[in-house]
Design a protein around this motif. Structure first.
Motif, PDB file in Angstrom:
ATOM      1  N   GLY A   6      -4.992  -4.771   2.148  1.00 52.75           N
ATOM      2  CA  GLY A   6      -4.994  -5.959   1.310  1.00 52.75           C
ATOM      3  C   GLY A   6      -6.367  -6.226   0.750  1.00 52.75           C
ATOM      4  O   GLY A   6      -7.276  -5.402   0.843  1.00 52.75           O
ATOM      5  N   ASN A   7      -6.529  -7.399   0.176  1.00 49.89           N
ATOM      6  CA  ASN A   7      -7.790  -7.794  -0.433  1.00 49.89           C
ATOM      7  C   ASN A   7      -8.533  -8.696   0.540  1.00 49.89           C
ATOM      8  O   ASN A   7      -8.310  -9.900   0.581  1.00 49.89           O
ATOM      9  CB  ASN A   7      -7.521  -8.505  -1.760  1.00 49.89           C
ATOM     10  N   CYS A   8      -9.450  -8.119   1.293  1.00 53.92           N
ATOM     11  CA  CYS A   8     -10.169  -8.876   2.320  1.00 53.92           C
ATOM     12  C   CYS A   8     -11.269  -9.753   1.742  1.00 53.92           C
ATOM     13  O   CYS A   8     -11.859 -10.550   2.460  1.00 53.92           O
ATOM     14  CB  CYS A   8     -10.726  -7.925   3.375  1.00 53.92           C
ATOM     15  N   ASP A   9     -11.555  -9.606   0.459  1.00 53.29           N
ATOM     16  CA  ASP A   9     -12.531 -10.474  -0.195  1.00 53.29           C
ATOM     17  C   ASP A   9     -11.872 -11.667  -0.843  1.00 53.29           C
ATOM     18  O   ASP A   9     -12.539 -12.515  -1.423  1.00 53.29           O
ATOM     19  CB  ASP A   9     -13.308  -9.689  -1.262  1.00 53.29           C
ATOM     20  N   HIS A  10     -10.548 -11.740  -0.762  1.00 54.73           N
ATOM     21  CA  HIS A  10      -9.773 -12.805  -1.407  1.00 54.73           C
ATOM     22  C   HIS A  10     -10.045 -14.159  -0.762  1.00 54.73           C
ATOM     23  O   HIS A  10     -10.076 -14.287   0.445  1.00 54.73           O
ATOM     24  CB  HIS A  10      -8.280 -12.501  -1.310  1.00 54.73           C
TER      25      HIS A  10
ATOM     26  N   CYS B 157      -4.862 -10.152   3.759  1.00 54.93           N
ATOM     27  CA  CYS B 157      -5.592  -9.011   4.317  1.00 54.93           C
ATOM     28  C   CYS B 157      -5.452  -8.985   5.831  1.00 54.93           C
ATOM     29  O   CYS B 157      -5.430 -10.037   6.474  1.00 54.93           O
ATOM     30  CB  CYS B 157      -7.071  -9.144   3.936  1.00 54.93           C
TER      31      CYS B 157
ATOM     32  N   GLY C 127      -3.945 -12.450  -4.659  1.00 56.52           N
ATOM     33  CA  GLY C 127      -5.330 -12.023  -4.682  1.00 56.52           C
ATOM     34  C   GLY C 127      -5.489 -10.537  -4.542  1.00 56.52           C
ATOM     35  O   GLY C 127      -6.579 -10.048  -4.312  1.00 56.52           O
ATOM     36  N   ASN C 128      -4.424  -9.792  -4.677  1.00 54.83           N
ATOM     37  CA  ASN C 128      -4.455  -8.359  -4.413  1.00 54.83           C
ATOM     38  C   ASN C 128      -4.613  -7.587  -5.712  1.00 54.83           C
ATOM     39  O   ASN C 128      -3.727  -6.897  -6.152  1.00 54.83           O
ATOM     40  CB  ASN C 128      -3.161  -7.978  -3.690  1.00 54.83           C
ATOM     41  N   ASP C 129      -5.780  -7.722  -6.330  1.00 58.63           N
ATOM     42  CA  ASP C 129      -6.012  -7.141  -7.637  1.00 58.63           C
ATOM     43  C   ASP C 129      -6.232  -5.636  -7.618  1.00 58.63           C
ATOM     44  O   ASP C 129      -6.201  -4.989  -8.639  1.00 58.63           O
ATOM     45  CB  ASP C 129      -7.243  -7.786  -8.285  1.00 58.63           C
ATOM     46  N   ASP C 130      -6.497  -5.049  -6.464  1.00 58.28           N
ATOM     47  CA  ASP C 130      -6.860  -3.638  -6.426  1.00 58.28           C
ATOM     48  C   ASP C 130      -5.793  -2.742  -5.826  1.00 58.28           C
ATOM     49  O   ASP C 130      -6.082  -1.664  -5.333  1.00 58.28           O
ATOM     50  CB  ASP C 130      -8.171  -3.454  -5.672  1.00 58.28           C
TER      51      ASP C 130
ATOM     52  N   ASP D   6      -8.355  -2.568  -0.916  1.00 52.69           N
ATOM     53  CA  ASP D   6      -9.683  -3.143  -0.795  1.00 52.69           C
ATOM     54  C   ASP D   6     -10.698  -2.063  -0.425  1.00 52.69           C
ATOM     55  O   ASP D   6     -11.700  -2.350   0.194  1.00 52.69           O
ATOM     56  CB  ASP D   6      -9.675  -4.258   0.263  1.00 52.69           C
TER      57      ASP D   6
ATOM     58  N   GLU E  98       0.826  -1.212   0.000  1.00 55.42           N
ATOM     59  CA  GLU E  98       0.000   0.000   0.000  1.00 55.42           C
ATOM     60  C   GLU E  98       0.858   1.259   0.000  1.00 55.42           C
ATOM     61  O   GLU E  98       0.551   2.227  -0.696  1.00 55.42           O
ATOM     62  CB  GLU E  98      -0.949   0.005   1.197  1.00 55.42           C
TER      63      GLU E  98
END
Length: 174
Positions: free
Chosen positions: A119-123, A98, A134-137, A141, A37
């Motif tokens: 991080g990507n908490c929806d991963h 995440c 899984g950190n596409d964004d 997140d 980040e």
């Protein structure tokens, strides 16, 4: 960061665990997602290392089903020799992709970000085909309160350059 991962993996056998959250997982995931980040927001991280500990007194497994929060403390340095810190309370770690809680990062004396998720908490494992954890964004997140203090957004994608070298005595295309 590789040293932190190796050190965290070595300590995992004796690491305190609450529910499915260990202090190693908190430290390593915060290090990884925090670095990602910071770099997304154009902070050039030279190094960062994190430690974590559970808040409150140790409990027996039978005492409570609720896991304790962890306190994380990260320290590092930017490429231009500014002190980097990430501090806060972590309430959850998900799949090493995440951390949730209340985290604040500073570079020098400037607050760089304050978030409730890194991080990507929806991963979920294997939910994508790339190898980015899984950190596409870009690592945030949209984790709630993303006060990025007016830092520029990065370019949307990297560029690639291909160089083809031909030998003078070869025919083109062979």
């Amino acid at each position: 960061m590789t040293a932190a991962v190796a050190a965290g993996a070595g300590a995992a056998a004796c690491d305190p665990v609450e529910g499915n959250m260990s202090t190693s997982a908190v430290a390593i995931t915060t290090d990884k997602m925090g670095t990602r980040e910071l770099e997304r927001q154009h902070a050039d991280v030279d190094w960062l290392t994190c430690t974590a500990s559970f808040i409150g007194k140790p409990r027996k497994a039978s005492d409570s089903d609720k896991q304790r929060d962890a306190e994380v403390d990260c320290r590092g340095q930017s490429d231009d020799d500014k002190v980097i810190t990430i501090k806060g309370r972590v309430t959850e770690v998900r799949n090493g992709a995440c951390v949730r809680g209340n985290l604040t990062a500073k570079v020098g004396r400037e607050e760089w970000f304050r978030v409730d998720a890194l991080g990507n908490c929806d991963h979920t494992p294997d939910d994508d085909d790339n190898d980015d954890g899984g950190n596409d964004d870009g690592g945030n997140d949209d984790g709630g309160n993303d006060d990025n203090a007016g830092h520029e957004k990065p370019d949307p994608s990297p560029t690639a350059t291909v160089t083809v070298t031909e030998q003078p005595d070869e025919e083109p295309g062979k």
